[in-house]
Enzyme design. Structure first.
Site, PDB file in Angstrom:
ATOM      1  N   LYS A 144       0.797  -1.327   0.137  1.00 16.48           N
ATOM      2  CA  LYS A 144      -0.004  -0.006   0.059  1.00 16.48           C
ATOM      3  C   LYS A 144       0.837   1.172   0.049  1.00 16.48           C
ATOM      4  O   LYS A 144       0.353   2.250  -0.548  1.00 16.48           O
ATOM      5  CB  LYS A 144      -0.903   0.133   1.346  1.00 16.48           C
TER       6      LYS A 144
ATOM      7  N   LYS B  57       6.855   1.180  -0.324  1.00 15.98           N
ATOM      8  CA  LYS B  57       8.222   1.423   0.374  1.00 15.98           C
ATOM      9  C   LYS B  57       8.741  -0.093   0.599  1.00 15.98           C
ATOM     10  O   LYS B  57       7.966  -0.905   0.876  1.00 15.98           O
ATOM     11  CB  LYS B  57       8.020   2.054   1.837  1.00 15.98           C
TER      12      LYS B  57
HETATM   13  N1  C2G Z   1       9.625  12.411  10.474  1.00 15.09           N
HETATM   14  C1  C2G Z   1       9.926  13.615  10.968  1.00 15.09           C
HETATM   15  N2  C2G Z   1      11.140  14.322  10.425  1.00 15.09           N
HETATM   16  C2  C2G Z   1      11.805  13.480   9.436  1.00 15.09           C
HETATM   17  C3  C2G Z   1      11.535  12.200   8.970  1.00 15.09           C
HETATM   18  C4  C2G Z   1      10.133  11.664   9.605  1.00 15.09           C
HETATM   19  O1  C2G Z   1       9.262  14.246  11.725  1.00 15.09           O
HETATM   20  N3  C2G Z   1      13.156  13.955   9.117  1.00 15.09           N
HETATM   21  C5  C2G Z   1       8.396  11.965  11.086  1.00 15.09           C
HETATM   22  C6  C2G Z   1       7.185  11.850   9.990  1.00 15.09           C
HETATM   23  O2  C2G Z   1       6.451  13.011   9.830  1.00 15.09           O
HETATM   24  C7  C2G Z   1       6.286  10.783  10.784  1.00 15.09           C
HETATM   25  C8  C2G Z   1       7.159   9.706  11.601  1.00 15.09           C
HETATM   26  O3  C2G Z   1       8.479  10.675  11.451  1.00 15.09           O
HETATM   27  O4  C2G Z   1       5.321  11.287  11.591  1.00 15.09           O
HETATM   28  C9  C2G Z   1       7.611   8.527  10.702  1.00 15.09           C
HETATM   29  O5  C2G Z   1       8.275   8.749   9.236  1.00 15.09           O
HETATM   30  P1  C2G Z   1       7.826   7.462   8.372  1.00 15.09           P
HETATM   31  O6  C2G Z   1       8.380   6.394   9.007  1.00 15.09           O
HETATM   32  O7  C2G Z   1       8.546   8.269   7.231  1.00 15.09           O
HETATM   33  O8  C2G Z   1       6.195   7.537   8.240  1.00 15.09           O
HETATM   34  P2  C2G Z   1       5.530   7.300   6.968  1.00 15.09           P
HETATM   35  O9  C2G Z   1       5.860   6.347   6.104  1.00 15.09           O
HETATM   36  O10 C2G Z   1       5.135   8.803   6.517  1.00 15.09           O
HETATM   37  O11 C2G Z   1       3.942   6.641   7.597  1.00 15.09           O
HETATM   38  O12 C2G Z   1      -0.497   5.957   8.166  1.00 15.09           O
HETATM   39  C10 C2G Z   1       0.444   7.162   8.275  1.00 15.09           C
HETATM   40  C11 C2G Z   1       1.800   6.426   7.735  1.00 15.09           C
HETATM   41  O13 C2G Z   1       2.329   5.211   8.179  1.00 15.09           O
HETATM   42  C12 C2G Z   1       3.269   7.465   8.167  1.00 15.09           C
END
Ligand code: C2G
Length: 135
Positions: free
Chosen positions: A44, A47
């Site tokens: 979905k 990644k």
């Molecule tokens: N994040 C952040 N700063 C970054 C990288 C990530 O604040 N430099 C935050 C993202 O905004 C998110 C969290 O860390 O709140 C986790 O990031 P990801 O693993 O990239 O999450 P994502 O793939 O966006 O999944 O249903 C929601 C999704 O599962 C979110």
């Protein structure tokens, strides 16, 4: 007890993730992380993770701000999670600003500014470049 929930893939755990988790935990007393499963990521979210769900879960469980890690299998489980775990606050990074405002009917919704200059994608790219230069 004030409960906070956040969602993510958290692959190659880095200080941007930790900054988010620290601020999310500061909003309450108990932080739940709904961690994207390998299937959810590949089917979905498009990644491909470096670490498996179990490895990413183990890393998150070692973070002082995290109290519970649950699986995120679907985009549509958030309302159910908020109700089932009696969550008071939903928190995400600002790259999701506005996307989850529908949860305002069930809990507080907070978006934190993303930590600049760091991302899992960037780490992978830079490691890939280094590998090529070491060839
Ligand atoms: N994040 C952040 N700063 C970054 C990288 C990530 O604040 N430099 C935050 C993202 O905004 C998110 C969290 O860390 O709140 C986790 O990031 P990801 O693993 O990239 O999450 P994502 O793939 O966006 O999944 O249903 C929601 C999704 O599962 C979110």
């Amino acid at each position: 007890m004030k409960k906070v929930i956040t969602y993510g893939t958290y692959d190659l755990l880095h200080y941007g993730h930790i900054n988010l988790l620290r601020r999310a935990k500061a909003l309450g007393d108990y932080l739940i992380v709904a961690l994207s499963t390998d299937e959810f990521n590949s089917e979905k979210k498009g990644k491909k993770c470096y670490f498996s769900y179990e490895q990413r879960k183990q890393l998150l469980e070692a973070v002082r701000y995290v109290d519970l890690v649950i699986p995120e299998n679907d985009w549509d489980q958030k309302i159910n999670d908020v109700q089932e775990f009696k969550v008071d606050v939903f928190a995400m990074g600002s790259d999701w600003e506005g996307k989850f405002d529908f949860l305002k009917d069930y809990c507080e919704v907070v978006y934190f500014p993303r930590t600049p200059e760091i991302s899992t994608t960037q780490i992978k790219q830079q490691l890939g470049n280094k590998e090529q230069s070491n060839d």
